[in-house]
Design a protein around this motif. Structure first.
Motif, mmCIF file in Angstrom:
data_model
loop_
_atom_site.group_PDB
_atom_site.id
_atom_site.type_symbol
_atom_site.label_atom_id
_atom_site.label_comp_id
_atom_site.label_asym_id
_atom_site.label_seq_id
_atom_site.Cartn_x
_atom_site.Cartn_y
_atom_site.Cartn_z
ATOM 1 N N VAL A 96 0.867 -1.182 0.000
ATOM 2 C CA VAL A 96 0.000 0.000 0.000
ATOM 3 C C VAL A 96 0.903 1.232 0.000
ATOM 4 C CG1 VAL A 96 -1.925 -1.099 1.186
ATOM 5 C CG2 VAL A 96 -0.106 -0.025 2.532
ATOM 6 N N TYR A 97 0.330 2.352 -0.431
ATOM 7 C CA TYR A 97 1.112 3.591 -0.511
ATOM 8 C C TYR A 97 1.253 4.255 0.855
ATOM 9 C CZ TYR A 97 0.550 3.328 -5.588
ATOM 10 O OH TYR A 97 0.597 2.939 -6.894
ATOM 11 N N GLY A 98 2.324 5.028 0.972
ATOM 12 C CA GLY A 98 2.475 5.870 2.152
ATOM 13 C C GLY A 98 3.785 5.653 2.883
ATOM 14 N N ASP A 99 4.031 6.551 3.829
ATOM 15 C CA ASP A 99 5.181 6.486 4.737
ATOM 16 C C ASP A 99 6.524 6.749 4.029
ATOM 17 O OD1 ASP A 99 6.536 6.224 7.177
ATOM 18 O OD2 ASP A 99 5.395 4.465 7.770
ATOM 19 N N THR A 100 7.571 6.665 4.831
ATOM 20 C CA THR A 100 8.904 7.111 4.440
ATOM 21 C C THR A 100 9.921 6.108 4.920
ATOM 22 O OG1 THR A 100 8.218 9.390 4.795
ATOM 23 C CG2 THR A 100 10.563 8.986 4.907
ATOM 24 N N GLU A 660 11.859 -0.146 -4.109
ATOM 25 C CA GLU A 660 10.600 0.275 -4.745
ATOM 26 C C GLU A 660 9.440 -0.666 -4.411
ATOM 27 O OE1 GLU A 660 13.461 -0.576 -6.312
ATOM 28 O OE2 GLU A 660 13.111 -1.389 -8.330
ATOM 29 N N ARG A 661 9.749 -1.900 -3.918
ATOM 30 C CA ARG A 661 8.689 -2.852 -3.557
ATOM 31 C C ARG A 661 8.415 -2.873 -2.061
ATOM 32 N NH1 ARG A 661 10.288 -8.761 -5.706
ATOM 33 N NH2 ARG A 661 11.386 -8.560 -3.734
ATOM 34 N N VAL A 662 9.237 -2.175 -1.302
ATOM 35 C CA VAL A 662 9.093 -2.201 0.156
ATOM 36 C C VAL A 662 7.922 -1.297 0.557
ATOM 37 C CG1 VAL A 662 10.238 -1.497 2.303
ATOM 38 C CG2 VAL A 662 11.530 -2.716 0.516
ATOM 39 N N PHE A 663 7.144 -1.720 1.559
ATOM 40 C CA PHE A 663 6.021 -0.877 1.988
ATOM 41 C C PHE A 663 5.764 -1.036 3.479
ATOM 42 C CE2 PHE A 663 2.435 -3.801 2.758
ATOM 43 C CZ PHE A 663 2.955 -4.984 2.262
ATOM 44 N N VAL A 664 4.906 -0.166 3.977
ATOM 45 C CA VAL A 664 4.497 -0.229 5.373
ATOM 46 C C VAL A 664 2.993 -0.475 5.390
ATOM 47 C CG1 VAL A 664 4.382 1.007 7.575
ATOM 48 C CG2 VAL A 664 6.290 1.432 5.996
ATOM 49 N N PRO A 665 2.538 -1.577 6.023
ATOM 50 C CA PRO A 665 1.099 -1.844 6.088
ATOM 51 C C PRO A 665 0.388 -0.671 6.751
ATOM 52 C CG PRO A 665 2.361 -3.675 7.030
ATOM 53 C CD PRO A 665 3.333 -2.574 6.742
ATOM 54 N N GLU A 666 -0.834 -0.427 6.309
ATOM 55 C CA GLU A 666 -1.550 0.761 6.753
ATOM 56 C C GLU A 666 -1.551 0.935 8.280
ATOM 57 O OE1 GLU A 666 -4.143 1.329 3.630
ATOM 58 O OE2 GLU A 666 -5.602 2.400 4.932
ATOM 59 N N ALA A 667 -1.801 -0.139 8.988
ATOM 60 C CA ALA A 667 -1.909 -0.051 10.446
ATOM 61 C C ALA A 667 -0.596 0.381 11.100
ATOM 62 C CB ALA A 667 -2.338 -1.400 11.005
ATOM 63 N N ASP A 668 0.512 0.123 10.411
ATOM 64 C CA ASP A 668 1.817 0.449 11.003
ATOM 65 C C ASP A 668 2.381 1.775 10.504
ATOM 66 O OD1 ASP A 668 1.726 -2.005 12.246
ATOM 67 O OD2 ASP A 668 2.749 -3.017 10.593
ATOM 68 N N GLN A 669 1.673 2.437 9.599
ATOM 69 C CA GLN A 669 2.245 3.652 9.010
ATOM 70 C C GLN A 669 2.405 4.736 10.064
ATOM 71 O OE1 GLN A 669 0.678 4.958 5.279
ATOM 72 N NE2 GLN A 669 1.155 2.997 4.288
ATOM 73 N N MET A 670 3.520 5.459 9.934
ATOM 74 C CA MET A 670 3.801 6.536 10.872
ATOM 75 C C MET A 670 3.679 7.857 10.130
ATOM 76 S SD MET A 670 6.978 4.876 13.016
ATOM 77 C CE MET A 670 7.854 6.376 12.879
ATOM 78 N N THR A 672 5.398 10.258 8.989
ATOM 79 C CA THR A 672 6.800 10.599 8.759
ATOM 80 C C THR A 672 7.034 11.539 7.582
ATOM 81 O OG1 THR A 672 6.902 8.626 7.433
ATOM 82 C CG2 THR A 672 7.766 8.453 9.679
ATOM 83 N N GLU A 673 6.051 11.674 6.689
ATOM 84 C CA GLU A 673 6.316 12.432 5.457
ATOM 85 C C GLU A 673 6.472 13.916 5.757
ATOM 86 O OE1 GLU A 673 3.809 11.380 2.010
ATOM 87 O OE2 GLU A 673 3.184 9.634 3.195
ATOM 88 N N LEU A 674 7.552 14.499 5.253
ATOM 89 C CA LEU A 674 7.762 15.935 5.451
ATOM 90 C C LEU A 674 7.002 16.739 4.411
ATOM 91 C CD1 LEU A 674 11.553 15.940 6.349
ATOM 92 C CD2 LEU A 674 9.632 16.574 7.831
ATOM 93 N N TYR A 675 6.750 16.127 3.254
ATOM 94 C CA TYR A 675 6.003 16.815 2.196
ATOM 95 C C TYR A 675 4.818 15.984 1.754
ATOM 96 C CZ TYR A 675 9.754 20.126 2.139
ATOM 97 O OH TYR A 675 10.639 21.081 2.516
ATOM 98 N N PRO A 676 3.875 15.713 2.669
ATOM 99 C CA PRO A 676 2.731 14.903 2.273
ATOM 100 C C PRO A 676 1.998 15.597 1.141
ATOM 101 C CG PRO A 676 2.341 15.954 4.410
ATOM 102 C CD PRO A 676 3.760 16.229 4.038
#
Ligand code: GLA
Length: 692
Positions: A96-100, A660-670, A672-676
């Protein structure tokens, strides 16, 4: 055979009066240490293929940029046949998309002109920005019978019947992160104006010899280029097409600054044309630099034109941002273990014990996994006797000693490798490293490895045979009679990188041990970028250095294993007139390496590498110090980290784990993005842009 040294010559030096040479032996067995985590071996097509899918998607926040016309729809930004990663080969499946990924590094970017020779900061910054024709990092996971570099920007290749030509098909319709088409023009600019231009020293050391003696490259059409070789089917070239020797830059941005097109620009101007403050530099990689603050941070946002997707049609990467805190390498370990950073290659042995202790705790935020012994350090001597780096009289006198085998034998026998290793870390980690290819790697052959045991007495005998004598009785050898350096003590400078505690510790230990043997060293400690510049311009006597990957894999950066060209070996470049004054054993090493690059016969290759290893270790081309394993530390919230990923093999873990294939599952997302919600702006503009 041993010989006695005349006692009179040794008066004053801290060595026994009757010095005996101690003969070389087989290398000592490294203490057992087994890697954790086995790779899941697969064939290359199981990882990815190139094909078109019915539909594609992008992170939701990007829809606004399509609606307001800043970006074309995702399917128009992608090539007709993007690279498609099979979700079935991902450990945790589609992401899923998201995180840093919050990196911490000790390097500092000089700018974005990697092709002109600028450091972008290391720690995987360049690996995330630039893509190469082929890819080797993930090869650790390939079945032996499908072991060949992976296609990347080069989608496929075909050998001519006679094996003298290789036609390379580039991915069609892929775009740079600013939307400019990627095509053979970019590849030809790299070849003609970076690799072939002797005034340009690209960062990772590509030279014409990297691709085989006499190799040429020409454009066939917009998406096809063709190599022509002087030997039959040199498959080795597929490895030279990988990181970091064939990662083309954006010719639409670089070419106008190159002296070939811009008569007002010097080569120095070209090199410096894209300082770190230049934002939104166009890349083919997953993330684009959008912010830089000196000694603070580099932020990279996802590349809206990235040409890779998963088999569900999601444009990659999954991670929206990459951050690089500009700190120290030791802090990278500390922060990764503590959970304030996300990733580290635990490679400084001094940090092993503390990191292991913390990672073993139940609430540890990161996991830590050791791999094989692939971190190795050597003492390298400057072998140029004919002017590289414009030596003064003292430096020239050192070069002459460096070129004397008896002298090198004295130096190697003055080094107590058990103590060297233990000065970094106690326990089963370090092993006594004779130099050359590493034990446990494919081309290593124990019987071809010569080990000179520690013996101060033997060292003294060798120094004496090299013409050294302590004429003034102060405990240090004096320059040999008639030396251009005069009649004082031999003094040698030792260059080392202060960015790493390990480099510093080993250099200090070498200084102390050489003093015990009667050779005076002075340390020349420099930060990484200055040290690299000093090394590459030949302005050094000796250096202690972490080895490159060529000594692990042999097939990667093979040309650099010996002085196969005027500027391929960092211990021996040609002088300003292009002349290389190779010693006879170096010529034999060059023959072995060139022979290796020219053949695909595996038995012949194995034999050539035995010859190479014998020449290397017997003649002390590099003087091995210690080698030990490294561990990958990664925060537990990340998924799709392939098991058994080594921190260093064909490439560093930043490539091996396929970020490019690494991700953070939604429940674990922090958070962290400085430029969301932002995307990169125009090349050279201030920073990222938002849709609103
Ligand atoms: C530096 C670090 C390595 C690795 C590489 C990647 O050299 O020390 O661990 O991160 O950068 O380029």
């Amino acid at each position: 055979m041993s010989r006695a040294a005349p006692a009179a010559l040794l008066i004053g030096v801290a060595a026994p009066a009757m010095a005996q040479v101690v003969e070389p032996t087989a290398p000592p067995e490294p203490p057992p240490f087994s890697a954790q985590g086995e790779p899941n071996f697969v064939n290359r097509d199981e990882i990815f293929t190139y094909r078109s899918l019915d539909s594609y998607s992008q992170p939701e926040y990007m829809d606004a940029f399509v609606e307001n016309g800043t970006l074309p729809p995702v399917e128009e930004r992608l090539p007709t046949e993007p690279m498609v990663y099979e979700t079935s080969n991902m450990v945790d499946g589609a992401g899923v998309y998201g995180d840093t990924m919050r990196h911490v590094i000790g390097g500092r970017p000089e700018g974005w002109n990697y092709w002109g020779g600028q450091v972008t900061g290391w720690g995987g910054i360049d690996i995330g920005l630039f893509e190469c024709l082929t890819r080797t990092g993930p090869l650790f996971t390939l079945n032996a019978d499908s072991l060949e570099p992976l296609p990347n920007l080069a989608k496929s290749w075909e050998w001519s019947d006679d094996g003298m030509e290789l036609t390379v098909s580039l991915i069609e319709g892929a775009k740079w992160s600013d939307g400019d088409p990627f095509d053979s023009e970019d590849v030809m600019f790299y070849w003609d104006h970076i690799v072939q231009d002797p005034e340009v020293q690209p960062l990772n050391g590509a030279t014409p010899e990297t691709f085989g003696q006499g190799t040429t490259l020409e454009k066939v059409d917009d998406y096809t280029v063709k190599f022509t070789f002087t030997t039959e089917r040199p498959e080795q070239v597929l490895y030279s097409m990988a990181y970091g020797t064939f990662c083309p830059g954006p010719s639409h941005i670089l070419a106008p600054e190159h002296p070939a097109n811009n008569p007002d620009n010097s080569y120095e101007d070209f090199r410096n044309a894209f300082p770190p403050e230049y934002m939104n530099f166009p890349v083919m990689g997953g993330w684009v630099p959008v912010e830089y603050r000196a000694d603070d941070i580099v932020v990279m946002r996802r590349n809206p034109y990235y040409w890779k997707v998963d088999s569900d049609g999601n444009q990659l990467p999954y991670l929206n941002e990459m951050q690089y805190r500009l700190s120290t390498w030791a802090d990278r370990d500390v922060q990764a273990v503590a959970g304030t950073g996300d990733f580290s290659n635990l490679e400084q042995a001094e940090n092993f014990v503390e990191s292991l202790r913390r990672a073993a705790e139940d609430d540890a935020p990161a996991r830590l996994e050791f791999g094989p012994r692939i971190i190795g350090y050597s003492l390298y001597m400057n072998f140029s006797g004919n002017g590289w780096g414009e030596p003064d009289d003292r430096q020239q006198a050192v070069r002459e000693l460096n070129r004397n085998l008896e002298f090198r034998q004295g130096v190697t026998q003055a080094l107590d490798r058990v103590r060297l290793g233990e000065s970094l870390v106690k326990g089963p980690f370090t092993s006594q490293y004779p130099g050359g290819l590493y034990a446990g790697t494919t081309f290593y052959d124990k019987d071809s490895t010569v080990f000179y045991p520690y013996s101060l007495e033997s060292a003294a005998a060798h120094f004496e045979a090299a013409g050294l004598e302590d004429t003034d009785g102060n405990g240090f050898y004096n320059w040999p009679e008639g030396s251009p350096a005069g009649d004082g003590d031999v003094t040698i400078t030792l260059l080392a990188n202060t960015d790493y505690q390990t480099d510093r510790n080993l250099a200090e230990a070498v200084v102390a041990m050489m003093e015990e043997a009667g050779i005076k060293l002075s340390l020349n400690l420099m930060s990484g970028n200055d040290r690299d510049a000093t090394r590459d311009s030949g302005r050094y006597d000796w250096r202690v250095e972490r080895n490159a990957s060529d000594l692990i894999t042999v097939v990667q950066n093979t040309a650099q294993l010996a002085p196969t060209g005027p500027r391929t070996s960092s211990v021996h470049f040609a002088n300003d007139d292009g002349e290389l004054d190779l010693m006879p054993f170096e010529e034999e090493m060059v023959d072995a390496v060139n022979g290796f690059m020219a053949t695909n016969d595996s038995e012949e290759r194995a034999e050539l590498m035995k010859t190479y290893q014998q020449l290397y270790t017997e003649n002390l081309y590099g003087i091995g110090l210690t080698n030990y394993p490294g561990a990958l530390i990664i925060n537990k919230r990340f998924d799709n980290i392939p098991s058994g990923a080594p921190i260093f093999m064909y490439n560093w873990a930043e490539d091996n784990i396929i970020r490019e294939r690494v991700f953070v599952p939604e429940a674990d997302q922090m958070d962290t993005e400085l430029y969301p919600d932002a995307i990169p702006g125009e090349p050279g503009s201030d920073g990222p842009v938002t849709a609103g």
